[in-house]
Design a protein around this motif. Sequence first.
Motif, PDB file in Angstrom:
ATOM      1  N   THR A  19       0.762  -1.248   0.094  1.00  0.00           N
ATOM      2  CA  THR A  19       0.054  -0.046   0.014  1.00  0.00           C
ATOM      3  C   THR A  19       0.882   1.229   0.120  1.00  0.00           C
ATOM      4  O   THR A  19       0.400   2.266  -0.318  1.00  0.00           O
ATOM      5  N   SER A  20       2.157   1.155   0.371  1.00  0.00           N
ATOM      6  CA  SER A  20       3.045   2.430   0.313  1.00  0.00           C
ATOM      7  C   SER A  20       3.211   2.723  -1.050  1.00  0.00           C
ATOM      8  O   SER A  20       3.565   3.764  -1.213  1.00  0.00           O
ATOM      9  N   LEU A  21       3.040   1.946  -2.014  1.00  0.00           N
ATOM     10  CA  LEU A  21       3.302   2.298  -3.509  1.00  0.00           C
ATOM     11  C   LEU A  21       1.799   2.333  -4.074  1.00  0.00           C
ATOM     12  O   LEU A  21       1.548   3.365  -4.859  1.00  0.00           O
ATOM     13  N   ALA A 173       1.247   9.141   6.130  1.00  0.00           N
ATOM     14  CA  ALA A 173       2.059  10.434   5.673  1.00  0.00           C
ATOM     15  C   ALA A 173       2.614  10.442   4.399  1.00  0.00           C
ATOM     16  O   ALA A 173       2.452  11.464   3.918  1.00  0.00           O
ATOM     17  N   VAL A 174       2.622   9.408   3.687  1.00  0.00           N
ATOM     18  CA  VAL A 174       2.956   9.293   2.281  1.00  0.00           C
ATOM     19  C   VAL A 174       1.601   9.818   1.331  1.00  0.00           C
ATOM     20  O   VAL A 174       1.703  10.302   0.446  1.00  0.00           O
ATOM     21  N   ALA A 175       0.529   9.453   2.008  1.00  0.00           N
ATOM     22  CA  ALA A 175      -0.604  10.014   1.632  1.00  0.00           C
ATOM     23  C   ALA A 175      -0.927  11.527   1.419  1.00  0.00           C
ATOM     24  O   ALA A 175      -1.104  12.295   0.466  1.00  0.00           O
ATOM     25  N   ASP A 176      -0.546  12.169   2.767  1.00  0.00           N
ATOM     26  CA  ASP A 176      -0.604  13.486   2.931  1.00  0.00           C
ATOM     27  C   ASP A 176       0.778  14.103   1.935  1.00  0.00           C
ATOM     28  O   ASP A 176       0.249  15.365   1.401  1.00  0.00           O
ATOM     29  N   LEU A 177       1.626  13.574   1.766  1.00  0.00           N
ATOM     30  CA  LEU A 177       2.709  14.091   0.933  1.00  0.00           C
ATOM     31  C   LEU A 177       2.335  14.117  -0.637  1.00  0.00           C
ATOM     32  O   LEU A 177       2.698  15.048  -1.331  1.00  0.00           O
ATOM     33  N   THR A 178       1.464  13.029  -0.887  1.00  0.00           N
ATOM     34  CA  THR A 178       1.065  12.721  -2.259  1.00  0.00           C
ATOM     35  C   THR A 178       0.101  13.984  -2.577  1.00  0.00           C
ATOM     36  O   THR A 178      -0.003  14.553  -3.689  1.00  0.00           O
ATOM     37  N   VAL A 179      -0.829  14.185  -1.646  1.00  0.00           N
ATOM     38  CA  VAL A 179      -1.577  15.397  -1.736  1.00  0.00           C
ATOM     39  C   VAL A 179      -1.027  16.763  -2.196  1.00  0.00           C
ATOM     40  O   VAL A 179      -1.045  17.542  -2.998  1.00  0.00           O
ATOM     41  N   HIS A 180       0.115  16.812  -1.239  1.00  0.00           N
ATOM     42  CA  HIS A 180       1.088  18.042  -1.449  1.00  0.00           C
ATOM     43  C   HIS A 180       1.616  17.995  -2.827  1.00  0.00           C
ATOM     44  O   HIS A 180       1.652  19.245  -3.429  1.00  0.00           O
ATOM     45  N   PHE A 181       2.141  17.010  -3.449  1.00  0.00           N
ATOM     46  CA  PHE A 181       2.812  17.205  -4.680  1.00  0.00           C
ATOM     47  C   PHE A 181       1.382  17.052  -5.953  1.00  0.00           C
ATOM     48  O   PHE A 181       1.683  17.767  -6.921  1.00  0.00           O
ATOM     49  N   ILE A 182       0.385  16.811  -5.654  1.00  0.00           N
ATOM     50  CA  ILE A 182      -0.713  16.976  -6.300  1.00  0.00           C
ATOM     51  C   ILE A 182      -1.185  18.419  -6.620  1.00  0.00           C
ATOM     52  O   ILE A 182      -1.304  18.849  -7.521  1.00  0.00           O
ATOM     53  N   HIS A 183      -1.194  19.018  -5.420  1.00  0.00           N
ATOM     54  CA  HIS A 183      -1.489  20.586  -5.356  1.00  0.00           C
ATOM     55  C   HIS A 183      -0.206  21.149  -5.971  1.00  0.00           C
ATOM     56  O   HIS A 183      -0.574  22.151  -6.756  1.00  0.00           O
TER      57      HIS A 183
END
Length: 334
Positions: A19-21, A173-183
């Motif tokens: 799931t981390s990927l 945390a990587v989900a939060d980080l992914t949202v950051h990059f999507i932004h």
Amino acid sequence: MMNKHLGAAFVVMEHMLSTSLTLPIEMLRAAEGAARVIDRNAIRLNIASVSTTTDPVSTQSGFDFQPQHSINENLKTDFVVIPALWRNPRPVIQKYPEIIEWLKKLNENGTIIIAVGTGCCFLAEAGLLDDKPATTHWHYFDQFQKRYPKVQLKRQYFITQANNLYCAASVNAVADLTVHFIHRVYGADIANHVQRNFSHEIRRDYAETSYYDDKHRYHPDEDIVQAQIWLQDNCHKEINLKNLAEHFGMSSRNFNRRFKNATDQTPLQYLQEIRIDMAKDLLQTSNLSINEIAYRVGYKDMGHFAALFKKLLTTTPSQYRATVRGKLFTPKAF
């Protein structure tokens, strides 16, 4: 940026937490799809799985993953994600020395590298985190600090950044980080769309919450820390910020300036955020009416509360309650 492509490589290896990927991949695909509905020329994502070979890789989930590419191929890679690993990461690191050398080359080229959980050990093993802040899964803190003493382990952080290197302590945390990059790639509307669809709670913007768990505490201005604690303890009361500044021996202007310098927020923004966070918890865990919740968190004007809630979370209190309640389970459901 017509027809621009971004290359994203997700490293597949044995004993990885799948799931981390797969979670960030699905979030990115959702973002790309939503963006291209609005603009057919939106950035395209070239997402690929990579490993040392293209042979199938067995994982703890019981499924085999077939890497699409070898790291020896000349792939256009703008960012790379290293997965979290089950249990002790040392045997996996020893099995994949080629990945360590590959990461060094990517780092030299300025590629963004994101490591999740104990996958952060690959960056540390490569020496890329020496004298830099990093985090990892909480269960491995002590071993990590012992093995990599040059790394500035930040136990209180869920996410750290050192130039192009990012460490995410967990899948959340990587989900939060992914949202950051999507932004960063597609803008706020697409980022909000994705987080509403993938999370029961509406997270705050990554850029506003810095890179760590508790942004309310970790800065050097001790007077402002005390003011933050006071606001947290008294946020449900009627608060006059001018009187609060005087309480801490400052003028309103100096208080506002120091508060903004320390937290990147004004005192009012900080107070509003605390109150809305409290309201989120009450909406999820209590049967109080929305009027009662507004009053409990310090707002006598229901209309003002509802407008502020929607402004900060892009959803109404009632819609938020319906969303989080829809994800709660009880034994009766099984």
